[in-house]
Scaffold this motif. Structure first.
Motif, mmCIF file in Angstrom:
data_model
loop_
_atom_site.group_PDB
_atom_site.id
_atom_site.type_symbol
_atom_site.label_atom_id
_atom_site.label_comp_id
_atom_site.label_asym_id
_atom_site.label_seq_id
_atom_site.Cartn_x
_atom_site.Cartn_y
_atom_site.Cartn_z
ATOM 1 N N ALA A 1 0.819 -1.209 0.000
ATOM 2 C CA ALA A 1 0.000 0.000 0.000
ATOM 3 C C ALA A 1 0.856 1.265 0.000
ATOM 4 N N ARG B 1 -4.656 -2.862 7.453
ATOM 5 C CA ARG B 1 -3.443 -2.137 7.056
ATOM 6 C C ARG B 1 -2.367 -2.290 8.137
ATOM 7 N N ASP C 1 -1.519 -4.113 2.786
ATOM 8 C CA ASP C 1 -2.907 -4.440 3.112
ATOM 9 C C ASP C 1 -3.114 -5.950 3.049
ATOM 10 N N SER D 1 4.124 -0.068 3.880
ATOM 11 C CA SER D 1 2.836 -0.514 4.419
ATOM 12 C C SER D 1 2.220 -1.528 3.467
#
Length: 320
Positions: free
Chosen positions: A51, A203, A94, A92
């Motif tokens: 992400a 997340r 998901d 990051s």
């Protein structure tokens, strides 16, 4: 005149009705439903996608001055630009799950555990594990779990204690959970409605300082490319697994394990700019049973991604 003994049945009935109404108010099974059997919900892991990630050029600008000695070190700034601050190196990802509740009562998600192992086929593998408690939709909370929130009485499912002694503190940080309708991640989630199915996204971020230590090992394998002013590739094999706990009211908690699932994240040349989510605690969120790995397997005979640690002899590839 009625005696105290004659009023007891009336008071008992009133108390039962009040308790049942209170349970219904919070979306939980009532006392008259407690004896009914609860079918465990299903949690299916759908996939994992990046992400947010720095570009490989930004990573090169960060590691080149550390790995290329003078006088060749002067080429680093010329080829890649000035070194960025660690905060600019956030990665990051998901996790997507599909949850089905076959019961005639709603089931809130109480707490959840996820563990991520980076470079699972290498002796230098790094493990991060976090636990979170999710609050009822509309309430304010930060996901911080109370003691025992991610511990299971059965050894058939994973508990936080299975990972905590081997995990790297602050390698994995959770940013929130969201239904698949575009709202930002947060630490609250409405109960899974009776006889329904829902898709959710969770997340997570890697702690920049911890991840940069991990990625330095990859960059050190590409010193020749850095010296030549070429941007190397950064590929991160991973394994994901965990458990989610549902609140079945007076019946207790129901633990559902998911994974393990494996794949490879290849950091993109241009990077990915995305939001991280609300300030995170050491939380974790909803989850799944084993499913198809998120990354496609390489074509037959294809070389492993540059920088990825080799698999030991006889071991399956990082992406099944």
């Amino acid at each position: 005149m009625k005696t105290a003994s004659s009023l007891r049945p009336v008071l008992a009935a009133f108390a039962l009705a009040t308790a049942t109404a209170s349970c219904a108010q919070f979306g939980l099974p009532g006392l008259n439903q407690a004896a009914a059997s609860i079918t465990p919900p299903s949690v299916t892991f759908v996939g994992a996608t990046l992400a947010r990630a720095p570009s490989t050029r930004l990573l090169s600008a960060y590691y080149c001055p550390q790995l290329v000695s003078a006088p060749l070190g002067a080429i680093c700034r010329q080829a890649f630009g000035p070194p960025p601050p660690p905060a600019a190196m956030t990665v990051s990802f998901d996790l997507r799950f599909h949850i089905a509740n076959p019961n005639q009562v709603p089931l809130p998600v109480a707490s959840a555990l996820v563990a991520t192992t980076l470079f699972p086929a290498a002796t230098s593998q790094k493990l991060g594990a976090v636990c979170v408690t999710l609050c009822v939709d509309g309430t304010s909370c930060n996901g911080t779990p109370p003691p025992g929130a991610c511990e299971a009485s059965s050894r058939d499912v994973r508990s936080l204690s299975d990972f905590v002694d081997k995990s790297l503190p602050q390698l994995l940080i959770a940013n929130g959970v969201a239904l698949a309708n575009g709202q930002p991640p947060q630490f609250s989630l409405p109960p899974i409605v009776a006889s329904s199915q829902v898709d959710i996204t969770v997340r997570y971020s890697f702690g920049p300082e911890q991840l940069l230590l991990v990625l330095r090992d990859l960059a050190s394998q590409s010193v020749a490319e850095l010296k030549a002013g070429r941007v190397p590739s950064f590929a991160i094999p991973y394994r994901l697994e965990g458990t989610v706990w549902f609140d079945a009211g007076s019946i207790g908690r129901i633990a559902i394990g998911w994974g393990p699932a494996q794949g490879v994240w290849t950091l993109p040349i241009e990077g990915i700019v995305g939001t991280v989510g609300p300030a995170a605690s050491t939380f974790v969120a909803p989850l799944s049973g084993a499913g198809a790995p998120p990354a496609a397997p390489p074509s037959p005979g294809a070389a492993p991604p540059p920088g990825a640690p080799p698999s030991p002899a006889g071991a399956p590839p990082a992406v099944p």
